[in-house]
Design a protein around this motif. Sequence first.
Motif, PDB file in Angstrom:
ATOM      1  N   THR A 184       0.814  -1.207   0.133  1.00 51.48           N
ATOM      2  CA  THR A 184      -0.143   0.050   0.058  1.00 51.48           C
ATOM      3  C   THR A 184       0.680   1.236   0.131  1.00 51.48           C
ATOM      4  OG1 THR A 184      -0.073   0.195   2.454  1.00 51.48           O
ATOM      5  CG2 THR A 184      -1.793  -1.287   1.171  1.00 51.48           C
ATOM      6  N   VAL A 185       0.328   2.388  -0.030  1.00 48.82           N
ATOM      7  CA  VAL A 185       1.209   3.681   0.018  1.00 48.82           C
ATOM      8  C   VAL A 185       1.769   3.932   1.230  1.00 48.82           C
ATOM      9  CG1 VAL A 185       1.054   6.069  -0.009  1.00 48.82           C
ATOM     10  CG2 VAL A 185      -0.189   4.748  -1.768  1.00 48.82           C
ATOM     11  N   GLU A 186       1.061   3.391   2.224  1.00 46.07           N
ATOM     12  CA  GLU A 186       1.511   3.435   3.568  1.00 46.07           C
ATOM     13  C   GLU A 186       2.862   2.590   4.026  1.00 46.07           C
ATOM     14  OE1 GLU A 186      -1.602   3.350   2.856  1.00 46.07           O
ATOM     15  OE2 GLU A 186      -2.127   5.556   3.180  1.00 46.07           O
ATOM     16  N   SER A 187       2.414   1.395   3.572  1.00 44.96           N
ATOM     17  CA  SER A 187       3.511   0.329   3.828  1.00 44.96           C
ATOM     18  C   SER A 187       4.809   0.509   2.953  1.00 44.96           C
ATOM     19  CB  SER A 187       3.072  -1.166   3.659  1.00 44.96           C
ATOM     20  OG  SER A 187       2.770  -1.400   2.307  1.00 44.96           O
ATOM     21  N   PHE A 188       4.714   0.943   1.720  1.00 41.72           N
ATOM     22  CA  PHE A 188       5.627   1.396   1.069  1.00 41.72           C
ATOM     23  C   PHE A 188       6.557   2.473   1.584  1.00 41.72           C
ATOM     24  CE2 PHE A 188       7.662   4.112  -2.416  1.00 41.72           C
ATOM     25  CZ  PHE A 188       8.514   3.269  -3.114  1.00 41.72           C
ATOM     26  N   LEU A 189       5.874   3.558   1.853  1.00 39.99           N
ATOM     27  CA  LEU A 189       6.697   4.823   2.673  1.00 39.99           C
ATOM     28  C   LEU A 189       7.389   4.124   3.781  1.00 39.99           C
ATOM     29  CD1 LEU A 189       4.025   7.567   2.156  1.00 39.99           C
ATOM     30  CD2 LEU A 189       6.325   7.226   0.992  1.00 39.99           C
ATOM     31  N   THR A 190       6.699   3.468   4.570  1.00 39.99           N
ATOM     32  CA  THR A 190       7.317   2.726   5.890  1.00 39.99           C
ATOM     33  C   THR A 190       8.712   2.028   5.560  1.00 39.99           C
ATOM     34  OG1 THR A 190       5.218   2.611   7.156  1.00 39.99           O
ATOM     35  CG2 THR A 190       6.878   1.124   7.604  1.00 39.99           C
ATOM     36  N   ALA A 191       8.394   1.147   4.460  1.00 38.85           N
ATOM     37  CA  ALA A 191       9.761   0.236   3.977  1.00 38.85           C
ATOM     38  C   ALA A 191      10.924   1.356   3.653  1.00 38.85           C
ATOM     39  CB  ALA A 191       9.244  -0.590   2.878  1.00 38.85           C
ATOM     40  N   VAL A 192      10.491   2.415   2.769  1.00 37.40           N
ATOM     41  CA  VAL A 192      11.466   3.328   2.171  1.00 37.40           C
ATOM     42  C   VAL A 192      12.140   3.998   3.518  1.00 37.40           C
ATOM     43  CG1 VAL A 192      12.014   5.442   1.102  1.00 37.40           C
ATOM     44  CG2 VAL A 192      10.536   3.599   0.099  1.00 37.40           C
ATOM     45  N   ALA A 193      11.282   4.179   4.380  1.00 45.21           N
ATOM     46  CA  ALA A 193      11.593   4.963   5.515  1.00 45.21           C
ATOM     47  C   ALA A 193      12.845   4.286   6.667  1.00 45.21           C
ATOM     48  CB  ALA A 193      10.506   5.525   6.699  1.00 45.21           C
ATOM     49  N   GLU A 194      12.846   2.911   6.217  1.00 43.16           N
ATOM     50  CA  GLU A 194      13.899   2.143   6.855  1.00 43.16           C
ATOM     51  C   GLU A 194      15.384   2.545   6.181  1.00 43.16           C
ATOM     52  OE1 GLU A 194      12.837  -1.927   6.532  1.00 43.16           O
ATOM     53  OE2 GLU A 194      11.064  -1.604   7.791  1.00 43.16           O
ATOM     54  N   PRO A 227      18.693  17.909  -4.448  1.00 42.42           N
ATOM     55  CA  PRO A 227      19.923  18.946  -4.223  1.00 42.42           C
ATOM     56  C   PRO A 227      21.249  18.637  -4.454  1.00 42.42           C
ATOM     57  CG  PRO A 227      18.880  18.518  -2.157  1.00 42.42           C
ATOM     58  CD  PRO A 227      17.919  17.623  -2.973  1.00 42.42           C
ATOM     59  N   ALA A 228      21.225  17.419  -4.180  1.00 44.43           N
ATOM     60  CA  ALA A 228      22.945  16.997  -4.209  1.00 44.43           C
ATOM     61  C   ALA A 228      22.732  15.284  -4.072  1.00 44.43           C
ATOM     62  CB  ALA A 228      23.478  17.134  -2.730  1.00 44.43           C
ATOM     63  N   THR A 229      23.992  14.876  -4.363  1.00 42.86           N
ATOM     64  CA  THR A 229      24.021  13.249  -4.226  1.00 42.86           C
ATOM     65  C   THR A 229      23.582  12.634  -3.143  1.00 42.86           C
ATOM     66  OG1 THR A 229      25.457  11.354  -4.986  1.00 42.86           O
ATOM     67  CG2 THR A 229      26.630  13.253  -3.374  1.00 42.86           C
ATOM     68  N   GLY A 230      22.897  11.472  -3.102  1.00 47.14           N
ATOM     69  CA  GLY A 230      22.481  10.909  -1.780  1.00 47.14           C
ATOM     70  C   GLY A 230      21.041  11.388  -1.849  1.00 47.14           C
ATOM     71  N   CYS A 231      20.592  12.335  -2.293  1.00 49.15           N
ATOM     72  CA  CYS A 231      19.102  12.685  -2.332  1.00 49.15           C
ATOM     73  C   CYS A 231      18.459  12.393  -3.469  1.00 49.15           C
ATOM     74  CB  CYS A 231      19.125  14.102  -1.842  1.00 49.15           C
ATOM     75  SG  CYS A 231      20.181  14.953  -0.607  1.00 49.15           S
ATOM     76  N   PHE A 232      17.009  11.898  -3.366  1.00 48.36           N
ATOM     77  CA  PHE A 232      16.240  11.577  -4.209  1.00 48.36           C
ATOM     78  C   PHE A 232      14.837  12.392  -4.174  1.00 48.36           C
ATOM     79  CE2 PHE A 232      18.985   8.258  -3.070  1.00 48.36           C
ATOM     80  CZ  PHE A 232      19.508   7.821  -4.471  1.00 48.36           C
ATOM     81  N   GLY A 233      14.195  12.482  -5.293  1.00 54.77           N
ATOM     82  CA  GLY A 233      12.724  12.870  -4.993  1.00 54.77           C
ATOM     83  C   GLY A 233      11.558  11.687  -5.444  1.00 54.77           C
ATOM     84  N   LEU A 234      10.711  11.496  -4.553  1.00 53.18           N
ATOM     85  CA  LEU A 234       9.770  10.406  -4.773  1.00 53.18           C
ATOM     86  C   LEU A 234       8.559  11.170  -4.937  1.00 53.18           C
ATOM     87  CD1 LEU A 234       8.832   7.610  -4.310  1.00 53.18           C
ATOM     88  CD2 LEU A 234       8.501   8.214  -1.807  1.00 53.18           C
ATOM     89  N   TYR A 235       7.446  10.482  -6.174  1.00 54.15           N
ATOM     90  CA  TYR A 235       6.377  11.048  -6.484  1.00 54.15           C
ATOM     91  C   TYR A 235       5.548   9.749  -6.301  1.00 54.15           C
ATOM     92  CZ  TYR A 235       2.468  13.365  -8.764  1.00 54.15           C
ATOM     93  OH  TYR A 235       1.443  13.942  -8.655  1.00 54.15           O
ATOM     94  N   LEU A 236       4.394  10.007  -5.606  1.00 52.66           N
ATOM     95  CA  LEU A 236       3.497   8.821  -5.374  1.00 52.66           C
ATOM     96  C   LEU A 236       2.191   9.628  -4.728  1.00 52.66           C
ATOM     97  CD1 LEU A 236       3.080   5.854  -4.465  1.00 52.66           C
ATOM     98  CD2 LEU A 236       4.028   6.461  -2.106  1.00 52.66           C
TER      99      LEU A 236
END
Length: 410
Positions: free
Chosen positions: A263-273, A287-296
């Motif tokens: 689900t959207v919620e479980s996906f964000l939880t897994a990413v947050a790990e 803005p820099a290496t090591g950073c990403f944008g996520l659109y969901l």
Amino acid sequence: MPALIRPFTALRPRPEHAAAVAAPPYDVLSSDEARARAAGKPHSFLHISKAEIDLPPEVDHYAPEVYAKSAENLRKLIDDNILIREDKPCYYAYRLVMGAHTQTGLIAAASVAHYDTNRIRKHEFTRPDKEDDRVRQIEALNAQTGPVLLAHPDSDEAERLVAAATAGTPIADLTADDGIKHTLWRIDDEAVIARISTVVDAMPALYIADGHHRSAAASRVAAARRGQGRPDSAEYFLAVIFPARQMRIFDYNRVVRDLNGHTVESFLTAVAERCTVTPAEGRATPPATGCFGLYLAKRWYHLTIKPELVPTQDPVRRLDVSVLSEQILAPVLGIADLRRDTRIDFVGGIRGLGELEKRVDSGEMAVAFAIYPTQLGELMSVADAGEVMPPKSTWFEPKLADGLASHVLD
């Protein structure tokens, strides 16, 4: 060993025809796009680089008649005096202007021998079918018409020598229909040619930025002709060499069709790990290496990878495209093979983050990732280590034009 580069007797358009001949690279347009771009433009180089546009749509793009048509179309441009052959070997200064960005490089013939020994360094795998296509094209035309994009290490003298040539009258000066300005100057002074050759030959390496299939095909053609005792012009391939510090790489972003059962919620939880996840106000441009944008689910988030998860000593695994694959795409979304998995697609950064929103909002894709652009220094480090970049790691802009200078194999 032979010289790293050398001048060549180019086949090029007459100055008054340059704008009509110049075309986008063969591999950035589909056949339908090329057919539309070339409509009403009989001198467009697309009739040579993508000759299937002059045949019935049902003809296979790799059919023998496509290569025969390409050769026929090239002969016609020569016979009609649209394309002319230089009377002596020259170098060419080539300037690209895209908006506020300018880069000025050198068109030259680059050594197959140095490519084969990896002094002209690679960073991508090639596909046999695409190599075969370029081999057939070279053999049909007896010419290399698509330049390989190379980068050279910092050299003030090399840049100064090439820039000096731009004070003269150009032999091609045009703005293409995509707004990119292309200008060429001939370098025919023997002393200048000799000095450029010496300066470049002193460089430790050149780096392929784009054109791995073209350079691999040139190597195969050279090997075949070497065995036949044919002239040595095939021992060099058409290249445009820019200073690495002038070149610009755009991001190469990822979109995925589903959330792999999340689900959207479980996906964000897994990413947050694995990342710090922060809702963004507006679009989340990294803005820099090591950073990403996520659109969901119509929302943007900033992702910052946890530093301990980045293998800093490995030139490939420390790339942002690798980190995204290892930490999110594979473990969370189940995408382990970027080359074959049909659930993932790639969007060049030239299209902007709006294209990512469009792909997700339409329902075609479930989630998009914006990636900080790979830096040319990172590419060079990978190539120096003899390693290979992950698929779809770099998107170079502006693109070279086909047709402004071709290398005939005498």
